[in-house]
Design a protein around this motif. Structure first.
Motif, short mmCIF file in Angstrom:
data_model
loop_
_atom_site.label_atom_id
_atom_site.label_comp_id
_atom_site.label_asym_id
_atom_site.label_seq_id
_atom_site.Cartn_x
_atom_site.Cartn_y
_atom_site.Cartn_z
N GLU A 231 0.70 -1.20 0.06
CA GLU A 231 -0.02 0.04 0.03
C GLU A 231 0.79 1.25 0.01
O GLU A 231 0.33 2.25 -0.36
N ASN A 235 5.75 -2.26 -4.95
CA ASN A 235 5.05 -3.15 -5.74
C ASN A 235 5.75 -4.86 -5.53
O ASN A 235 4.75 -5.49 -5.56
N GLN A 278 -8.34 -8.47 -7.87
CA GLN A 278 -8.40 -7.11 -8.16
C GLN A 278 -7.32 -6.62 -8.88
O GLN A 278 -7.38 -5.63 -9.97
N LYS A 279 -5.95 -7.09 -8.89
CA LYS A 279 -5.07 -6.70 -9.84
C LYS A 279 -5.25 -7.22 -11.30
O LYS A 279 -5.09 -6.47 -12.14
N ILE A 281 -8.21 -7.38 -12.72
CA ILE A 281 -9.18 -6.34 -13.13
C ILE A 281 -8.35 -4.95 -13.59
O ILE A 281 -8.61 -4.40 -14.58
N GLU A 282 -7.57 -4.74 -12.44
CA GLU A 282 -6.90 -3.37 -12.59
C GLU A 282 -6.01 -3.33 -13.83
O GLU A 282 -5.89 -2.37 -14.65
N LYS A 283 -5.09 -4.52 -13.97
CA LYS A 283 -4.18 -4.48 -15.29
C LYS A 283 -4.59 -5.43 -16.29
O LYS A 283 -3.78 -5.63 -17.31
N ARG A 284 -5.98 -5.81 -16.19
CA ARG A 284 -6.23 -6.83 -17.37
C ARG A 284 -5.47 -7.78 -17.76
O ARG A 284 -5.12 -8.11 -18.93
N SER A 285 -5.00 -8.74 -16.52
CA SER A 285 -4.09 -9.50 -16.85
C SER A 285 -4.73 -11.12 -16.53
O SER A 285 -5.28 -11.10 -15.71
N ARG A 288 -3.01 -13.35 -14.11
CA ARG A 288 -3.63 -13.06 -12.52
C ARG A 288 -4.92 -13.64 -12.30
O ARG A 288 -5.21 -13.95 -11.45
N CYS A 289 -5.61 -13.64 -13.23
CA CYS A 289 -7.08 -14.14 -13.23
C CYS A 289 -7.11 -15.58 -12.99
O CYS A 289 -7.74 -16.21 -12.43
#
Length: 319
Positions: A231, A235, A278-279, A281-285, A288-289
């Motif tokens: 936070e 990273n 969450q990541k 969705i944020e990074k369209r990865s 990670r999905c």
């Protein structure tokens, strides 16, 4: 104990604290040494803890059981760690906050050695409190072992990487940041309960019953620490947080060693899945999905093992 002695001890320690604070102020002013308020306040809080805390622990002043004394001794390094965290505002002001301080030394050689020696003193004082206030109450007069264990100091040790990480972020020291992230898992090693004796075993059993295993708490604390760094903009701390949560999958509230590791737990995997989702969705990865989906499916499998979800050799979650 007489009423006179019950009043004398607090007055004597309060007077000693007042003398120490007055002497410190006189020396700072006489030597024209600059110690800003954000550093001075934690310093004087630490002085107060050293001088006044024995009044709360002493079974002479209070009718305390051995268990109560042990709990109060355990709280001493924890409070010291919280006091050290009050240095964060000073750290965020940067090294220039103590520039031209009236000494030959620049930051960090001034004023950080003060707090390093105080932290070492907390470690020594923690055992001294246990030795002073528990030994006399033991059933075996020849057994001088106390309930003290290194895991008492884990909360204090946790404050150290927090402060170092704040320094690394404020001063933009990447090497220090990497060093902190590497040493943080060592906190778990300090939480392994090494010790012997009736008092040690008795308090450890009570500690696990009320709060959970020191190892389990240390793993959770490490995960929270990495989450805090994440936070704060570091990273790479996300990797440490994921590893800590993965370890928490097999470390439970009663884990005291390898032989007491638990079956996989669902909640750490749920947290891993939520963070990765969450990541994603944020990074369209898509990677990670995939990690998020896998973590959540495994979490559901762990939570509902032995039910219809895992029948037929786990065919449903596998598909």
């Amino acid at each position: 104990m007489s009423v006179a002695l019950s009043l004398l001890y607090p007055l004597a320690l309060s007077a000693a604290l007042g003398f120490a604070l007055a002497l410190s102020e006189c020396l700072l002013r006489a030597l024209r040494v600059k110690l800003p308020a954000e550093y001075r306040f934690p310093l004087y809080l630490m002085f107060s803890l050293f001088f006044l805390y024995p009044l709360w622990v002493s079974p002479i002043l209070h009718e305390l059981s051995d268990d109560s004394v042990a709990w109060r001794v355990f709280c001493f390094p924890t409070l010291a760690g919280l006091i050290l965290l009050t240095l964060i505002p000073a750290i965020r002001r940067g090294s220039q906050y103590v520039a031209k301080n009236g000494t030959p030394w620049g930051w960090p050689w001034y004023p950080w050695p003060i707090f390093v020696f105080l932290a070492i003193g907390v470690c020594i004082r923690s055992y001294a409190l246990a030795f002073s206030f528990q030994t006399a109450a033991m059933t075996a007069a020849t057994d001088w072992r106390t309930s003290f264990g290194i895991y008492y100091l884990t909360p204090l040790f946790l404050a150290v990487p927090v402060l170092l990480s704040e320094i690394a972020i404020t001063e933009r020291k990447r090497g220090l940041s990497r060093f902190v992230m590497v040493i943080a898992p060592l906190l778990v090693l300090t939480a392994i309960p090494f010790g012997s004796g009736i008092a040690f075993a008795g308090f450890l059993e009570m500690f696990v019953e009320r709060l959970g295993s020191p190892i389990w708490l240390a793993v959770i604390g490490t995960a929270i620490f990495y989450g805090y760094l994440r936070e704060r903009g570091t990273n790479s701390a996300e990797v440490g947080m994921m590893i800590s949560l993965a370890a928490a999958t097999f470390i439970g509230p009663r884990t005291l060693g390898i032989s007491t590791l638990t079956e996989p737990q669902a909640w750490p995997l749920v947290l891993i899945g939520c963070v990765q989702l969450q990541k994603a969705i944020e990074k369209r990865s898509s990677a990670r999905c995939l990690i998020a989906t896998t973590s959540l499916i495994v979490a559901a499998t762990c939570a509902y093992r032995g039910t219809w979800l895992t029948n037929y050799y786990g065919a449903i979650p596998l598909h």
